[in-house]
Motif scaffolding. Structure first.
Motif, PDB file in Angstrom:
ATOM      1  N   UNK A   1      32.118  37.681  37.595  1.00 28.94           N
ATOM      2  CA  UNK A   1      33.910  39.082  37.925  1.00 28.94           C
ATOM      3  C   UNK A   1      33.092  39.913  37.959  1.00 28.94           C
ATOM      4  N   UNK A   2      32.000  40.279  37.978  1.00 31.70           N
ATOM      5  CA  UNK A   2      31.605  42.153  37.948  1.00 31.70           C
ATOM      6  C   UNK A   2      30.982  42.055  38.873  1.00 31.70           C
ATOM      7  N   UNK A   3      29.790  40.958  39.508  1.00 29.13           N
ATOM      8  CA  UNK A   3      28.547  40.971  41.105  1.00 29.13           C
ATOM      9  C   UNK A   3      30.489  40.366  41.886  1.00 29.13           C
ATOM     10  N   UNK A   4      31.432  40.162  41.775  1.00 29.67           N
ATOM     11  CA  UNK A   4      32.341  39.719  43.156  1.00 29.67           C
ATOM     12  C   UNK A   4      33.128  40.839  42.930  1.00 29.67           C
ATOM     13  N   UNK A   5      33.467  42.685  42.478  1.00 30.33           N
ATOM     14  CA  UNK A   5      33.725  43.422  42.187  1.00 30.33           C
ATOM     15  C   UNK A   5      35.409  42.671  42.179  1.00 30.33           C
ATOM     16  N   UNK A   6      35.789  41.892  41.431  1.00 30.70           N
ATOM     17  CA  UNK A   6      36.778  40.987  41.253  1.00 30.70           C
ATOM     18  C   UNK A   6      38.250  42.955  40.715  1.00 30.70           C
ATOM     19  N   UNK A   7      39.705  42.503  41.315  1.00 33.89           N
ATOM     20  CA  UNK A   7      40.073  43.010  40.320  1.00 33.89           C
ATOM     21  C   UNK A   7      41.743  41.855  40.059  1.00 33.89           C
ATOM     22  N   UNK A   8      41.942  42.322  38.715  1.00 36.52           N
ATOM     23  CA  UNK A   8      43.114  42.077  38.199  1.00 36.52           C
ATOM     24  C   UNK A   8      44.549  42.242  38.065  1.00 36.52           C
ATOM     25  N   UNK A   9      45.386  41.778  38.806  1.00 39.94           N
ATOM     26  CA  UNK A   9      46.618  41.924  38.474  1.00 39.94           C
ATOM     27  C   UNK A   9      47.677  41.365  37.168  1.00 39.94           C
ATOM     28  N   UNK A  10      47.837  42.663  36.725  1.00 39.81           N
ATOM     29  CA  UNK A  10      48.548  42.302  35.384  1.00 39.81           C
ATOM     30  C   UNK A  10      50.320  42.690  35.868  1.00 39.81           C
ATOM     31  N   UNK A  11      51.418  41.999  34.873  1.00 39.37           N
ATOM     32  CA  UNK A  11      52.710  42.039  34.828  1.00 39.37           C
ATOM     33  C   UNK A  11      52.771  42.696  33.265  1.00 39.37           C
ATOM     34  N   UNK A  12      53.867  43.492  33.820  1.00 39.50           N
ATOM     35  CA  UNK A  12      54.231  44.099  32.557  1.00 39.50           C
ATOM     36  C   UNK A  12      55.570  44.705  32.365  1.00 39.50           C
TER      37      UNK A  12
END
Lengths: 281, 156
Positions: free
Chosen positions: A126-137
């Motif tokens: 995920x670091x190598x892919x520049x991944x992002x994460x969507x979070x709900x709150x």
């Protein structure tokens, strides 16, 4: 090996899950890390919220060149996804190295990254892919880079009441080479060191290189000095050897009965050379 | 607080009120009375407790019974149809793929899922596919032979 008592809810909507989590309940994804911890009574949550019945947390889709992977997507679903195998083969390759087939059938990417075991496999990729994460709150959705989500061993920047909805990674552009390799701990399969590489070449020159390292330090990290050393080179064996030698510089490496800090750094360099050769040559 | 769960195990419907902390393997063995799924390491390592959950091999010591609510479970007791052994069971018998038999139910169920996903696996695929099941008797060679035999038999 029986967990302490707890209450259990299996909501079918995200809103309901967030309400329960906001009142102090703990999220249950695939349970492949949490249930063993509960059996050992290292964790004794009073209330578990099973996220497996919420439809929008599962599945893999592509939208405008971005891959969206639902948090409750299992390692096996990632490993076997034809879409990912062609658009982002680093993730299926990484998922296929997690644990064993039974664990991959139950365990989920969202559960794994929220648990944040420093020897888990996904962080490198995920670091190598520049991944992002969507979070709900309770206040709605927010998106953070995966790198910013990582705080420390077993600690991510999730607030109480928040839940990971999906993980996003770009579709590989043409001339992208990727590879994940690891030195597995023989009994558990966890990474003593794991290295993921994503490199793009244009006109024979490395135009972009990303290196994610797991297992080596308390927190998985991007080896920026290696990335910089590779950028602009032709990615030859000599370039790779020179760049890979930088991976352990200034790193406070983990040390345990499986590998000393120095040996871990040595492994990181050797495995990084292998990953870079596979991605670039 | 107890939860009522309904599972479809080996084609039969079961409904019970259980504590959320009850593990699937204990539910199968102690509540339903199906003792084919064995309790070995209890730490998600050995695979002796493997059952199929909606057709996928899982370690029943690391799944809560409540997680399996509404789902289909296959245990070793459920795979011999009308009293005749399943192809993988038959192959384990013919190839001497067991000594003490403790790991066998888990091995067979994992092998069945392996063959469902890959009907003609290579030796490497078989060994990789059985990584989550430990055998302390046979040294695996006969188990691999049995899976290969079952694959070629079902290809006949």
């Amino acid at each position: 090996m029986i967990p302490d008592t707890f209450d259990y809810s299996a909501p079918v909507t995200l809103t309901e899950a967030i309400e329960l989590l906001s009142s102090g309940a703990k999220a249950l994804a695939g349970g492949q890390s949490l249930i063993p911890l509960m059996k050992l009574r290292l964790a004794s949550p009073q209330h578990l919220v099973d996220l497996s019945r919420i439809p929008e947390l599962s599945g893999i889709r592509e939208e405008n060149g971005v891959l969206h992977i639902g948090a409750m997507t299992t390692h096996y679903e990632i490993e076997s996804s034809m879409l990912l195998r062609s658009a982002c083969p680093l993730l299926p390759q990484t998922a296929g190295r997690i644990g064993d087939v039974q664990i991959r059938n139950m365990g989920t990417i969202g559960g794994s990254i929220a648990h944040a075991d420093p020897a888990s496999d996904y962080p490198a990729a995920l670091l190598a892919l520049d991944a992002t994460v969507r979070i709900a709150g309770a206040g709605g959705f927010r998106t953070v880079s995966y790198e910013d989500l990582l705080v420390d061993s077993f600690l991510v920047a999730l607030e109480p009441g928040e839940v990971i909805v999906d993980i996003m990674a770009p579709v590989d552009p043409p001339n992208t080479g990727t590879c994940y390799v690891k030195a597995p701990q023989a009994a558990s399969g966890f990474a003593i060191v794991g290295v993921a590489v994503r490199a793009v070449k244009s006109d024979g020159v490395v135009s972009s290189a990303r290196v994610g390292v797991t297992g080596l330090a308390a927190k998985p990290f991007r080896a920026r000095s290696v990335e910089q050393a590779l950028g602009g080179t032709r990615g030859t064996d000599a370039d790779i050897t020179r760049a890979a030698a930088l991976v352990g510089d200034g790193v406070d490496a983990n040390s345990d009965l499986h590998a000393s800090a120095d040996y871990r750094k040595h492994l990181a360099e050797v495995y990084l050379r292998r990953a870079l050769r596979a991605a670039l040559i | 607080m107890k939860k009522t769960i309904t599972l479809f195990i080996n084609g039969q419907r079961y409904s019970h009120e259980v504590e959320p902390r009850l593990l699937l393997v204990h539910y199968l063995r102690e509540v339903v009375g199906l003792t084919g799924a064995h309790i070995g390491c209890e730490t998600s390592t050995c695979g002796a407790c493997t059952v199929l959950l909606d057709g996928k091999a899982v370690k029943a010591c690391t799944v809560l019974a409540v997680q399996a609510d509404g789902r289909f479970v296959t245990t070793i007791e459920g795979i011999a149809a009308n009293g005749s052994l399943d192809a993988v069971q038959e192959a384990f018998w013919n190839e001497h793929a067991l000594q003490c038999g403790f790991c066998t139910p888990g091995m067979i169920l994992t092998a069945k899922q392996l063959l469902a996903r890959e009907p003609n696996p290579t030796e490497e695929q078989i060994r990789h596919g059985l990584e989550g099941n430990l055998c302390r008797c046979t040294g695996y060679q006969h188990i691999v032979n049995a899976v290969q035999a079952a694959a070629s038999r079902s290809g006949d």
